[in-house]
Design a protein around this motif. Sequence first.
Motif, short mmCIF file in Angstrom:
data_model
loop_
_atom_site.label_atom_id
_atom_site.label_comp_id
_atom_site.label_asym_id
_atom_site.label_seq_id
_atom_site.Cartn_x
_atom_site.Cartn_y
_atom_site.Cartn_z
N TYR A 269 0.84 -1.19 0.00
CA TYR A 269 0.00 0.00 0.00
C TYR A 269 0.88 1.25 0.00
O TYR A 269 2.11 1.17 0.22
CB TYR A 269 -0.92 0.02 1.23
N THR A 275 -0.01 -5.47 1.25
CA THR A 275 -1.41 -5.68 0.88
C THR A 275 -1.86 -7.07 1.31
O THR A 275 -1.05 -7.99 1.47
CB THR A 275 -1.59 -5.55 -0.64
N LEU A 277 -4.66 -8.98 -0.30
CA LEU A 277 -5.70 -9.04 -1.31
C LEU A 277 -6.19 -10.48 -1.50
O LEU A 277 -5.48 -11.43 -1.18
CB LEU A 277 -5.16 -8.51 -2.63
N PRO A 335 -4.89 2.39 0.38
CA PRO A 335 -5.81 1.49 1.11
C PRO A 335 -7.20 2.05 1.29
O PRO A 335 -8.14 1.30 1.54
CB PRO A 335 -5.09 1.32 2.47
N ARG A 338 -8.48 2.89 -2.94
CA ARG A 338 -8.25 1.71 -3.79
C ARG A 338 -7.78 2.11 -5.19
O ARG A 338 -7.96 1.37 -6.17
CB ARG A 338 -9.52 0.86 -3.90
#
Length: 430
Positions: A269, A275, A277, A335, A338
């Motif tokens: 980030y 991250t 994800l 974050p 996005r």
Amino acid sequence: MLTLSPISKAIATTLLFSNYALAEQAASEIPHNNTQPIEVIDVVGSYTTKSMDYSTGLDLSIRETPQSISVITRQQIDDKGITEIAQALRHTAGITMNQAETDRVFPSARGFAIDNIQFDGSPIRGANGGVEADFLADMAVYERVEIIRGSAGLLMGAGNPSAAINLIRKKPLTEQAATVNLKVGNWGLSRAELDASSSLGFDDKLSGRVVAAYQDSESYLNSIDRNKTVLYANIQADFTAYTKLNVGVDYQKHHVRGVSFGEPVPMYYTDGTRTDLPRSSNTGTDWSYRDRDRIITFASLTHQFANSWTLTAYGSHMDGHYDDNRAYVNGYLDPQTRTGLSARPSATEGDWTQNTFDIRISGPFELFGRDHQMVVGYNTSLEKNTRNMKPALSGLPDWSFDDWSNIPNPGFSSTPLYVWGWEKPKVVPM
């Protein structure tokens, strides 16, 4: 050292002669006119191969070959459900498969990239040129894969001291045989495969084999859709019991939609934290794709002399094409919003051709009271590769990573921004 007493020696000698006498008596009681047939055990399928003559040019077993060898046989391919070369290499000790983005693989061994490829024992220029897609080629047309780790300079010429991969194609059978395999799996996988072989007449001196396969699948990654078509035909003519001609064609086409390029997913980030994800995350878009197709026509002539020497000549012509639309993605993800990733879209297109010729003679001979084998030959190939890159007509706007697959298609110019390529000959005397 174990020392026996006189009594122990006497007991052992008595038991030995007793067992010998019982065996002799049992043998004498077997009727001499016993006409019962001896049971024959047929071994179907194997996890090894008798010899490595394709890879080394010499009729050597795996034990006799002075290098580290692995063989992925047809039985292993069927048992493990292997459908592409990359999967076969993942089952090979000492081979590391490096995955790049969503549809590119780069195998390595002993710290070096693998760039030595053979078809039926005949070297081609290398894996980093026009045949780079053959690591994802379908296994339907191959009987087995032979991997020699370490330097393979005897037959391959210059190259990385990593490994040599030899792809052995299926050959025609004189008896009629046909198999149909259907396969379904996760993420929409569906596959159909046909393999048929038969004599074509002339007292079984002419035989043929055809292989066809089609596969369609999605992926655990968002936006990915793959399909491939495989067509293969091979005809063998036995002019004599010692002279054989083999002619064939190998066609494969691969299409992948939703490919990524650059970073498949952002790693950090903007605040420097890692991250977290979903596994399905992908920076490929709905309009990004990669198409590859290639056709290889080949012929080989083999003649075995009366002194067990063998002459083999092989020639092939490869013609391939690829094109893709993609966006190179990099950057850091915010974050909160996005957003934050940047993408440079482009369209790439390329054509390649390669002509290969290989001739060798090999066989045994005696010298100084010992048996030896020797191979002498010549290999040459010429590859031509041209590529061009077309720029996008517009840039890409900031876009939420959560809806990245739906990023608008910018369109691409019909005029290449730049063109590049090469023409590389390669000659290997043996």
